[in-house]
Design a protein around this motif. Structure first.
Motif, PDB file in Angstrom:
ATOM      1  N   ARG A 119       0.825  -1.205   0.000  1.00 25.52           N
ATOM      2  CA  ARG A 119       0.000   0.000   0.000  1.00 25.52           C
ATOM      3  C   ARG A 119       0.863   1.260   0.000  1.00 25.52           C
ATOM      4  N   ARG A 120       2.050   1.195   0.628  1.00 16.95           N
ATOM      5  CA  ARG A 120       2.966   2.344   0.607  1.00 16.95           C
ATOM      6  C   ARG A 120       3.726   2.455  -0.706  1.00 16.95           C
ATOM      7  N   LEU A 121       3.926   1.334  -1.375  1.00 17.02           N
ATOM      8  CA  LEU A 121       4.796   1.298  -2.547  1.00 17.02           C
ATOM      9  C   LEU A 121       4.254   2.121  -3.701  1.00 17.02           C
ATOM     10  N   GLY A 122       2.932   2.154  -3.840  1.00 14.02           N
ATOM     11  CA  GLY A 122       2.357   2.887  -4.966  1.00 14.02           C
ATOM     12  C   GLY A 122       2.748   2.239  -6.278  1.00 14.02           C
ATOM     13  N   ASP A 123       3.058   3.053  -7.287  1.00 15.12           N
ATOM     14  CA  ASP A 123       3.387   2.529  -8.617  1.00 15.12           C
ATOM     15  C   ASP A 123       4.877   2.626  -8.922  1.00 15.12           C
ATOM     16  N   GLY A 126       5.851  -0.518 -10.717  1.00  9.81           N
ATOM     17  CA  GLY A 126       4.862  -1.024 -11.656  1.00  9.81           C
ATOM     18  C   GLY A 126       3.509  -1.206 -10.983  1.00  9.81           C
ATOM     19  N   ASP A 127       2.620  -1.859 -11.686  1.00  6.22           N
ATOM     20  CA  ASP A 127       1.246  -2.030 -11.213  1.00  6.22           C
ATOM     21  C   ASP A 127       1.217  -2.981 -10.010  1.00  6.22           C
ATOM     22  N   GLN A 128       0.813  -2.479  -8.861  1.00  5.30           N
ATOM     23  CA  GLN A 128       0.745  -3.278  -7.634  1.00  5.30           C
ATOM     24  C   GLN A 128      -0.700  -3.560  -7.216  1.00  5.30           C
ATOM     25  N   SER A 129      -1.650  -3.350  -8.103  1.00  3.01           N
ATOM     26  CA  SER A 129      -3.056  -3.420  -7.696  1.00  3.01           C
ATOM     27  C   SER A 129      -3.442  -4.807  -7.188  1.00  3.01           C
ATOM     28  N   TYR A 130      -2.918  -5.866  -7.821  1.00  5.68           N
ATOM     29  CA  TYR A 130      -3.264  -7.204  -7.327  1.00  5.68           C
ATOM     30  C   TYR A 130      -2.710  -7.434  -5.936  1.00  5.68           C
ATOM     31  N   ALA A 131      -1.445  -7.050  -5.715  1.00  2.00           N
ATOM     32  CA  ALA A 131      -0.820  -7.250  -4.399  1.00  2.00           C
ATOM     33  C   ALA A 131      -1.541  -6.434  -3.327  1.00  2.00           C
ATOM     34  N   VAL A 132      -1.909  -5.195  -3.660  1.00  2.00           N
ATOM     35  CA  VAL A 132      -2.630  -4.361  -2.699  1.00  2.00           C
ATOM     36  C   VAL A 132      -3.956  -5.008  -2.333  1.00  2.00           C
ATOM     37  N   ARG A 133      -4.688  -5.462  -3.341  1.00  5.02           N
ATOM     38  CA  ARG A 133      -5.990  -6.087  -3.092  1.00  5.02           C
ATOM     39  C   ARG A 133      -5.820  -7.392  -2.305  1.00  5.02           C
ATOM     40  N   ARG A 134      -4.840  -8.184  -2.699  1.00  5.27           N
ATOM     41  CA  ARG A 134      -4.598  -9.478  -2.047  1.00  5.27           C
ATOM     42  C   ARG A 134      -4.310  -9.308  -0.553  1.00  5.27           C
ATOM     43  N   THR A 136      -4.650  -6.496   1.367  1.00  2.00           N
ATOM     44  CA  THR A 136      -5.676  -5.748   2.098  1.00  2.00           C
ATOM     45  C   THR A 136      -6.825  -6.675   2.468  1.00  2.00           C
ATOM     46  N   ASP A 137      -7.200  -7.563   1.551  1.00  2.00           N
ATOM     47  CA  ASP A 137      -8.240  -8.551   1.863  1.00  2.00           C
ATOM     48  C   ASP A 137      -7.776  -9.512   2.949  1.00  2.00           C
ATOM     49  N   GLU A 138      -6.517  -9.926   2.882  1.00  2.34           N
ATOM     50  CA  GLU A 138      -5.997 -10.835   3.898  1.00  2.34           C
ATOM     51  C   GLU A 138      -5.953 -10.144   5.262  1.00  2.34           C
ATOM     52  N   ALA A 139      -5.598  -8.866   5.272  1.00  7.84           N
ATOM     53  CA  ALA A 139      -5.641  -8.111   6.525  1.00  7.84           C
ATOM     54  C   ALA A 139      -7.058  -8.089   7.084  1.00  7.84           C
ATOM     55  N   ASN A 140      -8.031  -7.869   6.211  1.00  8.31           N
ATOM     56  CA  ASN A 140      -9.422  -7.861   6.646  1.00  8.31           C
ATOM     57  C   ASN A 140      -9.819  -9.213   7.229  1.00  8.31           C
ATOM     58  N   ARG A 141      -9.370 -10.291   6.595  1.00  9.63           N
ATOM     59  CA  ARG A 141      -9.661 -11.632   7.117  1.00  9.63           C
ATOM     60  C   ARG A 141      -9.086 -11.813   8.514  1.00  9.63           C
TER      61      ARG A 141
END
Length: 241
Positions: A119-123, A126-134, A136-141
């Motif tokens: 989430r801090r890395l930004g772009d 390169g595109d980090q959207s999958y890692a951010v989503r992955r 962040t969802d795991e944190a929520n779990r």
């Protein structure tokens, strides 16, 4: 006397919370991870995994040479056993706590760490959207795991406050940065506020705050050097005498 080789990160603050709760005397030995202190030969002799914290007890039970312990979970077990507090001795109580200590080391810490990293890395890489989503969802779990555990008990291991609570708390302080909404987790929030209100927790969390450096205010080339050192590590070559 206990020496704690330390930098003010969640993994370091777990240990200072416990030391403050136990009232044990200790000395902070700063390990500036932005400068690379953790890769020095003296530190590597204490922890071949080149991560802080490391505890050195100069007055271990039974006497003898100082005892050095690395990995925050192992350090907390050592301190709790030395002090005779916060880790039950009966087999059921002991493993009720121990399983949550291991849960934190194997799940909460690594996954929330990756969540914050991407989430801090930004772009920048390169595109980090999958890692951010992955992550962040795991944190929520994982917040959900805590929330469900705390529905019918005040603390993670039951009625008593233990090292299970102390080891998990520092990683939850940055829930906003991990993309979470604390209002989603009613029972976790009650625990979070209760643990955070303890004077020893507040003292332990504040240890070393004067050591921290705001990396975002450093020159870009220094920020790049630190990122490369911390996030692009590979194996240290074997040195044969």
């Amino acid at each position: 006397m206990i020496d704690l080789h330390y930098w003010p990160t969640p993994n370091g603050k777990k240990v200072t919370i416990l030391l403050e709760e136990c009232g044990l005397p200790y000395r902070i030995v700063p390990v500036n991870i932005s400068r690379g202190d953790q890769f020095g030969p003296e530190f590597l002799r204490m922890n071949p995994n080149h991560r802080m914290p490391v505890l050195v007890d100069h007055a271990p039970a039974g006497g003898g040479a100082p005892i050095s312990v690395f990995e925050s979970g192992a350090i907390m077990m050592y301190i709790a056993e030395k002090a005779g507090r916060f880790w039950p001795r009966d087999v059921r109580g002991k493993y009720e706590v121990t399983q949550w200590v291991i849960w934190q080391m194997a799940n909460q810490g690594p996954k929330l760490g990756e969540c914050g990293h991407f989430r801090r890395l930004g772009d920048r890489e390169g595109d980090q959207s999958y890692a951010v989503r992955r992550f962040t969802d795991e944190a929520n779990r994982l917040y959900g795991v805590l929330n469900n555990r705390l529905v019918d008990r005040p603390y993670l291991a039951g009625d008593d406050y233990t090292i299970a609570d102390m080891i998990a708390y520092p990683w939850t302080v940055n829930w906003k940065g991990q993309g979470q909404d604390i209002e989603e987790f009613t029972y976790f929030k009650r625990w979070f506020e209760a643990v955070g209100a303890r004077p020893a927790v507040q003292k332990g969390m504040a240890v070393g705050n004067d050591l921290s450096t705001d990396v975002t205010k450093l020159p870009p080339e220094e920020q790049a050097r630190i990122r490369k050192m911390l996030y692009n590590q590979r194996a240290i070559p074997v040195k044969v005498a």
